[in-house]
Design a protein around this motif. Structure first.
Motif, short mmCIF file in Angstrom:
data_model
loop_
_atom_site.label_atom_id
_atom_site.label_comp_id
_atom_site.label_asym_id
_atom_site.label_seq_id
_atom_site.Cartn_x
_atom_site.Cartn_y
_atom_site.Cartn_z
N ASP A 82 -32.28 -27.72 -70.39
CA ASP A 82 -32.33 -28.28 -71.74
C ASP A 82 -33.37 -29.40 -71.84
O ASP A 82 -33.59 -30.15 -70.88
CB ASP A 82 -30.95 -28.84 -72.12
N PRO A 83 -33.97 -29.55 -73.03
CA PRO A 83 -34.99 -30.59 -73.24
C PRO A 83 -34.37 -31.91 -73.68
O PRO A 83 -34.41 -32.26 -74.86
CB PRO A 83 -35.85 -29.98 -74.36
N ALA A 113 -24.19 -38.54 -85.92
CA ALA A 113 -25.64 -38.40 -86.12
C ALA A 113 -26.13 -37.10 -85.50
O ALA A 113 -25.63 -36.67 -84.46
CB ALA A 113 -26.38 -39.59 -85.49
N ILE A 114 -27.09 -36.49 -86.16
CA ILE A 114 -27.83 -35.37 -85.59
C ILE A 114 -29.22 -35.88 -85.29
O ILE A 114 -29.95 -36.29 -86.20
CB ILE A 114 -27.90 -34.17 -86.55
N VAL A 115 -29.58 -35.89 -84.01
CA VAL A 115 -30.87 -36.43 -83.59
C VAL A 115 -31.70 -35.28 -83.04
O VAL A 115 -31.27 -34.58 -82.12
CB VAL A 115 -30.70 -37.51 -82.50
N PRO A 174 -36.74 -29.29 -88.37
CA PRO A 174 -36.06 -28.06 -88.75
C PRO A 174 -34.79 -27.80 -87.95
O PRO A 174 -33.78 -27.33 -88.49
CB PRO A 174 -37.11 -26.97 -88.48
N ASN A 175 -34.82 -28.10 -86.65
CA ASN A 175 -33.63 -27.89 -85.81
C ASN A 175 -32.49 -28.81 -86.22
O ASN A 175 -31.33 -28.41 -86.26
CB ASN A 175 -33.99 -28.14 -84.34
N ALA A 217 -30.62 -31.94 -81.27
CA ALA A 217 -31.12 -30.68 -81.83
C ALA A 217 -32.63 -30.60 -81.63
O ALA A 217 -33.42 -30.77 -82.57
CB ALA A 217 -30.77 -30.59 -83.31
N PHE A 218 -33.03 -30.39 -80.37
CA PHE A 218 -34.44 -30.30 -80.03
C PHE A 218 -34.76 -28.87 -79.58
O PHE A 218 -33.96 -28.23 -78.89
CB PHE A 218 -34.78 -31.26 -78.89
N PRO A 219 -35.94 -28.37 -79.91
CA PRO A 219 -36.36 -27.06 -79.40
C PRO A 219 -36.83 -27.17 -77.96
O PRO A 219 -37.00 -28.27 -77.44
CB PRO A 219 -37.52 -26.68 -80.33
N GLY A 220 -37.05 -26.03 -77.33
CA GLY A 220 -37.67 -26.03 -76.00
C GLY A 220 -36.75 -25.78 -74.85
O GLY A 220 -37.15 -25.95 -73.69
N ALA A 221 -35.50 -25.36 -75.10
CA ALA A 221 -34.61 -24.99 -73.99
C ALA A 221 -35.25 -23.83 -73.22
O ALA A 221 -35.69 -22.85 -73.83
CB ALA A 221 -33.24 -24.61 -74.51
#
Length: 304
Positions: A114-115, A147-149, A153-154, A227-231
């Motif tokens: 995970d990133p 919080a959503i960090v 878009p994610n 909620a980061f991309p790149g997994a």
């Protein structure tokens, strides 16, 4: 020694595979390096039999002890190359071992990397008050300021997954990625969406208290989701083999046996395309092990 099965990865799926195969009196080797998703999960609350929760470390430690009790061998090392020959089976090369390991069958249980963002305090809170998966831990936000960090878009997309648990949501577009205006407009009247960076997760022994933001604000929340991309699905070791992958890099397996398109090569856990849950990983491991044992029995019956 030639092992009946070599399992790469000692997360939940790999351990369950090893336990089942060892109980079938198979010679099993498990190769693993510390880390993985389950290692950072401080408390799973959605697993049968653990109403008060259980940590990933506890599951892994007890799983390893259980597999060893039945004879499975464990090696702390990094696999750097895998080769396959129809006559000799799989040959596994590790980073530190002087000799190669051989196995009649191979199980890939390497999971996902995970990133995690490089933000002060985030790792201390992971799995306790900061989470990745709404399916696993959305319940932990019920009645909590959350919080959503993440990346624009994610982060916006995760609102739909959490809004059923709490309406007290705050979105921090930490990366500043652009978001379609329509998506922002959908929530702007009810949920704050801020384009700023988080500089610190303020916590007390892993319990989130607030987020300190780059623009000087302090947002008091007790839960956060990343909620980061790149997994990264860790399938690099088998990409030279005849296996199919989804567009996101997950291994496509036989839904009944968990075997890949490459003979005698199985894949279990989060490297496979399914909901990423501990209970499913356990099922994957048990299912794969049963079919590996069947395959080995068939070959032994024919003198192979």
């Amino acid at each position: 020694m030639i092992y009946d099965t070599i399992v790469i990865g000692a997360g939940i799926a790999g351990l369950q595979t090893a336990i089942q195969l060892a109980r079938c009196l198979r010679k099993v080797a498990v190769i693993d390096i510390p880390g993985g998703r389950s290692a950072v999960a401080k408390c799973y609350h959605n697993i049968l039999g653990f109403p008060s929760g259980v940590s990933g470390d506890t599951l892994r430690r007890s799983g390893k002890e259980q597999a060893q009790r039945y004879g499975a061998a464990f090696f702390t090392d990094e696999v750097v190359a895998v080769k396959h020959d129809e006559k000799s089976g799989f040959t596994v090369q590790t980073k530190n071992a002087a000799s190669l390991m051989q196995g009649r069958t191979l199980v890939l249980a390497t999971g996902i990397r995970d990133p995690f963002p490089a933000i002060e305090g985030v790792r201390e809170c992971l799995g306790q008050s900061v989470f990745l998966c709404p399916d696993c831990d959305g319940y932990e936000s019920v009645g909590k300021k959350t919080a959503i960090v993440g990346a624009g878009p994610n982060a916006i997309a995760m609102i739909d997954e959490l809004i059923g648990f709490t309406r007290s949501l705050f979105v921090i577009n930490h990366t500043g990625d652009s978001v379609e205006s329509g998506l922002v407009d959908k929530w702007n009247d009810s949920i704050p969406i801020w384009d700023t960076r988080v500089i610190r997760f303020v916590h007390t022994h892993g319990q989130l208290v607030a987020l300190e933001l780059y623009d000087g604000r302090r947002l008091e929340v007790s839960r956060a989701f990343l909620a980061f991309p790149g997994a990264h699905v860790q399938t690099d070791l088998i990409r030279a083999f005849r296996v199919r992958l989804t567009d996101k890099g997950h291994v496509i397996v036989n839904p009944r046996t968990r075997e890949t398109d490459h003979p005698d090569l199985w894949a279990v856990g989060d490297v496979v395309n399914h909901s990423q849950q501990v209970a499913i990983a356990m099922g994957d491991g048990a299912q794969a092990a049963i079919w590996i044992h069947k395959r080995l029995r068939e070959r032994e019956a024919h003198g192979k």
